[in-house]
Design a protein around this motif. Structure first.
Motif, PDB file in Angstrom:
ATOM      1  N   LYS A  40       0.823  -1.211   0.000  1.00 12.13           N
ATOM      2  CA  LYS A  40       0.000   0.000   0.000  1.00 12.13           C
ATOM      3  C   LYS A  40       0.858   1.264   0.000  1.00 12.13           C
ATOM      4  CE  LYS A  40      -4.141  -1.905   0.361  1.00 12.13           C
ATOM      5  NZ  LYS A  40      -5.110  -1.836  -0.763  1.00 12.13           N
ATOM      6  N   ASP A 164      -4.868   6.020   6.836  1.00 11.27           N
ATOM      7  CA  ASP A 164      -5.546   5.385   5.702  1.00 11.27           C
ATOM      8  C   ASP A 164      -6.689   4.515   6.227  1.00 11.27           C
ATOM      9  OD1 ASP A 164      -6.126   4.465   3.165  1.00 11.27           O
ATOM     10  OD2 ASP A 164      -4.503   2.980   3.132  1.00 11.27           O
ATOM     11  N   GLN A 166      -9.605   3.784   5.251  1.00  7.37           N
ATOM     12  CA  GLN A 166     -10.381   2.924   4.352  1.00  7.37           C
ATOM     13  C   GLN A 166      -9.762   1.533   4.207  1.00  7.37           C
ATOM     14  OE1 GLN A 166     -10.536   4.669   0.463  1.00  7.37           O
ATOM     15  NE2 GLN A 166      -8.300   4.755   0.218  1.00  7.37           N
ATOM     16  N   ASN A 167      -8.478   1.409   4.569  1.00  2.78           N
ATOM     17  CA  ASN A 167      -7.812   0.107   4.493  1.00  2.78           C
ATOM     18  C   ASN A 167      -7.517  -0.458   5.884  1.00  2.78           C
ATOM     19  OD1 ASN A 167      -7.472  -0.370   1.594  1.00  2.78           O
ATOM     20  ND2 ASN A 167      -6.195   1.474   1.649  1.00  2.78           N
ATOM     21  N   SER A 168      -8.283  -0.033   6.875  1.00  6.74           N
ATOM     22  CA  SER A 168      -8.009  -0.428   8.261  1.00  6.74           C
ATOM     23  C   SER A 168      -8.080  -1.946   8.470  1.00  6.74           C
ATOM     24  CB  SER A 168      -8.963   0.290   9.224  1.00  6.74           C
ATOM     25  OG  SER A 168     -10.309  -0.002   8.896  1.00  6.74           O
ATOM     26  N   PHE A 170      -7.408  -4.241   6.292  1.00 11.36           N
ATOM     27  CA  PHE A 170      -6.197  -4.777   5.660  1.00 11.36           C
ATOM     28  C   PHE A 170      -5.013  -4.673   6.624  1.00 11.36           C
ATOM     29  CE2 PHE A 170      -2.332  -3.780   3.144  1.00 11.36           C
ATOM     30  CZ  PHE A 170      -2.231  -4.927   2.376  1.00 11.36           C
ATOM     31  N   TYR A 171      -4.855  -3.510   7.253  1.00 13.52           N
ATOM     32  CA  TYR A 171      -3.751  -3.300   8.185  1.00 13.52           C
ATOM     33  C   TYR A 171      -3.918  -4.147   9.444  1.00 13.52           C
ATOM     34  CZ  TYR A 171      -2.858   0.727   5.187  1.00 13.52           C
ATOM     35  OH  TYR A 171      -2.611   1.537   4.101  1.00 13.52           O
TER      36      TYR A 171
END
Length: 297
Positions: A40, A164, A166-168, A170-171
């Motif tokens: 990312k 970020d 919106q990608n929480s 994913f993280y």
């Protein structure tokens, strides 16, 4: 016309890339951050390979990348304190994240003696007056203890879900996987070093204090107040190495190897190159543990 289109394309690509970049100080941090952000974000490293963070000067390219970074993950190196004001002046849109928050730091000890009484878990030293050196400041090498890296990982993760959101998810997934890796690494190192509790190893620069405290072994450093030891001090180090039955001396590319070779020749030991600043962080810690264990077999 084609040339103009090509240049405009490069400019837009650079602009896009700048929105997908974060910065760290040293290479091991790159390993930690990439475990969580994956592809990312690209990770800019301020201290290039082979350089020491204790006296580095950022290159213009690194400063430019910092300017374009969404975040700068700090590790607590003294060099960061020297440059932080300039960093913040040049990167007004960058979020500065202290990854050491929650870490209990220990004092930077330039030399340990056998007679010292040590609380290995807390890292406190009770030295004889004649053995004292100038140990100003705390030990910044927290990245060499997998359990302390778990704290850093949490700080990195919490910063990324704010940067970020919106990608929480994913993280979060990546962070949890990394924590499992760290726990597994810690267990493996414990198994390797368990039979050698209270044994010692020698290293030029005392980078491995947290590692030694975590796994209940002793780090004996060669340098004296950041300098090569004098001849009479070398004699004492040879005697100490023999007293501890040390057969391994670690050296790293950032520091001199002359004293280590002299001591090694006098104790019949081996000089082994390790790099506390390598990006191959996981394997590096395993290698150090195995080298220490093998030196006592």
């Amino acid at each position: 016309m084609k040339k103009i289109i090509f240049i405009v394309s490069i400019l837009f690509s650079s602009l896009f890339a700048s929105n997908q970049e974060v910065t760290v100080t040293i290479l091991p941090q790159k390993y930690f951050v990439e475990k969580i952000v994956k592809d990312k974000f690209s990770v800019n490293v301020m201290v290039p390979p082979g350089s020491s963070p204790h006296n580095f000067e950022p290159k213009p390219s690194a400063m430019k990348a910092l300017f374009n970074s969404k975040a700068y993950f700090l590790i607590g190196e003294p060099s960061e304190k020297a440059w932080i004001k300039k960093f913040k002046q040049n990167a007004k849109n960058t979020t500065f994240v202290d990854t050491t928050v929650g870490v209990e730091k220990i004092e930077m000890v330039a030399h340990e003696h056998h007679e010292e009484k040590e609380d290995k878990h807390k890292g406190h030293k009770h030295e004889h007056e004649e053995d004292k050196h100038d140990h100003s400041g705390v030990d910044p090498h927290i990245w060499l203890d997998p359990i302390l890296v778990k704290i850093q990982a949490k700080n990195i993760y919490e910063a990324m879900i704010k940067i970020d959101a919106q990608n929480s998810d994913f993280y979060k997934t990546n962070y949890e996987e990394f924590i499992k890796e760290l726990d597994s690494l810690d267990s493996e190192i414990k198994n390797i070093l368990a039979p050698y509790k209270d044994k010692a190893f020698m290293v030029f620069h005392p980078s491995w204090g947290y590692f030694a405290a975590r796994y209940e072994i002793e780090q004996i450093s060669i340098e004296v107040e950041g300098k090569e030891p004098k001849p009479n001090e070398l004699v004492k180090l040879v005697e100490e190495a023999k007293k501890h039955d040390i057969k391994i001396i670690f050296v790293s590319p950032q520091f001199s190897q002359n004293s280590a070779k002299t001591i090694s020749n006098n104790i019949g030991g081996n000089v082994v190159a390790i790099n506390p600043l390598t990006d191959d962080w996981h394997n590096n810690l395993l290698t150090v543990a195995k080298e220490i264990a093998n030196s006592y077999k």
